[in-house]
Design an enzyme around this catalytic site. Structure first.
Site, mmCIF file in Angstrom:
data_model
loop_
_atom_site.group_PDB
_atom_site.id
_atom_site.type_symbol
_atom_site.label_atom_id
_atom_site.label_comp_id
_atom_site.label_asym_id
_atom_site.label_seq_id
_atom_site.Cartn_x
_atom_site.Cartn_y
_atom_site.Cartn_z
ATOM 1 N N THR A 233 0.859 -1.195 0.000
ATOM 2 C CA THR A 233 0.000 0.000 0.000
ATOM 3 C C THR A 233 0.887 1.235 0.000
ATOM 4 O O THR A 233 1.884 1.285 0.715
ATOM 5 C CB THR A 233 -0.957 0.012 1.215
ATOM 6 N N PHE A 235 1.161 5.188 0.709
ATOM 7 C CA PHE A 235 0.535 6.238 1.524
ATOM 8 C C PHE A 235 1.125 7.592 1.148
ATOM 9 O O PHE A 235 2.300 7.678 0.774
ATOM 10 C CB PHE A 235 0.824 6.000 3.013
HETATM 11 O O1 LIG Z 1 -7.451 -0.646 8.001
HETATM 12 C C1 LIG Z 1 -6.249 -0.393 8.104
HETATM 13 O O2 LIG Z 1 -5.476 -0.975 8.887
HETATM 14 C C2 LIG Z 1 -5.694 0.684 7.272
HETATM 15 O O3 LIG Z 1 -4.662 1.204 7.605
HETATM 16 C C3 LIG Z 1 -6.410 1.063 6.013
HETATM 17 C C4 LIG Z 1 -5.915 0.322 4.768
HETATM 18 C C5 LIG Z 1 -6.488 0.984 3.458
HETATM 19 O O4 LIG Z 1 -7.258 1.933 3.531
HETATM 20 O O5 LIG Z 1 -6.131 0.494 2.381
HETATM 21 C C6 LIG Z 1 -4.437 0.421 4.689
HETATM 22 C C7 LIG Z 1 -3.669 -0.581 4.248
HETATM 23 C C8 LIG Z 1 -4.252 -1.846 3.761
HETATM 24 O O6 LIG Z 1 -4.270 -1.729 2.349
HETATM 25 C C9 LIG Z 1 -5.642 -2.056 4.226
HETATM 26 C C10 LIG Z 1 -6.350 -1.062 4.754
#
Ligand SMILES: O=C(O)C(=O)C[C@]1(C(=O)O)C=C[C@@H](O)C=C1
Length: 351
Positions: A233, A235
């Protein structure tokens, strides 16, 4: 999407029960002696941060306060800590709350997810980027390794349902289907773990991190349950002021623009980069969400125009690079709007 019900005595974040009053206290402090002036002066005299400052503690030595969405143990908290080591990570209920927390000077930065290698774009944050006036000052990539968590004594065969963030559920689609579990969406992965633990659920598990298992005292029934082991992911790091773009290391620039309707207009927009050998790394389009439907014109053959778009583009160049400046000058000649969201160092930690 349902938020996991709030538990007794929880809080500490912005938007949570206790957090709301803390947030209010802080904003009142600004209304009083000099707070408003600090804010106004800063707006009049924007002090761009250098790319070094963007990752270091505040100049007075205090820990940087960094907003993230979710509760303790969320992947976003790990991303905030990766982006700003030793920061004070501040939980927020919603993405919007995190944007507002930076704007209202309740925190110094926000770190929010923008795209995932399996699940795709997080559209809500694309939309919020243009509704707010924050600047992208960096990016951070996080390897996301999901675990299936349950209360102690519960086995996989006992589970009927699984709670998690929709992105996390999507990233584990095949595994969860094979297990035959009913998916229930909540606001964040750690919130799901907290809910399962607090209610001592026996028929429900949570998809969350190993860190969340530890925090909420859950058992890890399965590790690495995402459909692809390379689950990353990305950010964005957001601040009130932009950083000064450099050329000392690889930089990326994020922009958003809109175009008039017409044949080849998007082609022309993308050509401003191709002509100058500027590589694009991401393109996303989102509805323009205008209040009124645009009046019919020749190009729409008299039909009302419902589908106008904002185009978001990330390209591999710094705004200090003359090619990037020329490309944007060229684009500005025909774009109906153009905004630079930020020019920031590329996160090369996962290459
Ligand atoms: O729910 C979490 O733990 C988050 O940090 C959110 C979140 C997102 O929004 O994509 C962040 C990383 C992962 O891809 C899954 C969920």
């Amino acid at each position: 999407m349902a938020a996991a019900p709030k538990e007794e005595g929880e809080g500490g974040g912005i938007g949570a029960r206790n957090g709301a009053s803390r947030a209010l206290e802080l904003s009142r402090a600004f209304e009083g002696s000099g707070g408003e002036n600090v804010q106004r002066d800063a707006q009049l005299l924007p002090r761009p941060l250098s790319s070094i400052q963007s990752s270091n503690p505040s100049s007075d030595g205090s820990r940087l306060r960094v907003a993230y969405q979710g509760v303790r143990g969320a992947y976003s908290e790990s991303a905030a800590e990766k982006a700003y080591p030793n920061c004070e990570a501040v939980p927020c209920e919603q993405f919007d709350t995190a944007f507002q927390a930076v704007e209202k000077w309740l925190v110094d930065r926000a770190v929010l997810p923008i795209e995932n290698s399996l699940g795709g774009s997080i559209h809500r944050n694309y939309d919020l980027l243009i509704r707010h006036r924050l600047h992208i000052v960096g990016e951070v990539k996080l390897a996301v390794k999901h675990c299936l968590l349950a209360n102690h004594g519960v086995e996989i065969g006992d589970l009927r349902r699984v709670l998690s963030h929709p992105q996390a559920l999507a990233q584990c689609e095949h595994t969860l289907t094979k297990m035959g579990l009913v998916r229930e969406e909540v606001d964040d992965t750690a919130g799901a773990a907290k809910h399962v633990a607090f209610h001592n659920l026996k028929d429900a598990g949570a998809v969350a991190s190993a860190a969340a298992a530890k925090i909420y005292d859950l058992n890890i029934l399965a590790r690495d349950i995402q459909d692809d082991s390379d689950n990353v992911t990305r950010f964005l790091m957001l601040a009130r002021e932009p950083i000064i773009p450099g050329t000392d290391k690889p930089f990326k620039t994020s922009i958003v623009f809109s175009l008039e309707e017409g044949p080849g207009v998007l082609f022309k927009a993308l050509a401003v980069f191709a002509l100058r050998q500027v590589n694009l790394t991401k393109i996303e389009s989102r509805p323009l969400r205008k209040q009124t439907v645009r009046t019919p014109d020749d190009s729409s053959n008299g039909a009302p125009k419902y589908f106008d778009y904002h185009f978001y583009v990330d390209f591999e160049a710094s705004m200090a690079d003359v090619n990037a400046q020329n490309a944007l000058r060229h684009l500005n000649e025909f774009a109906t709007s153009l905004r630079v969201l930020g020019s920031y160092p590329v996160d090369t930690s996962m290459i």
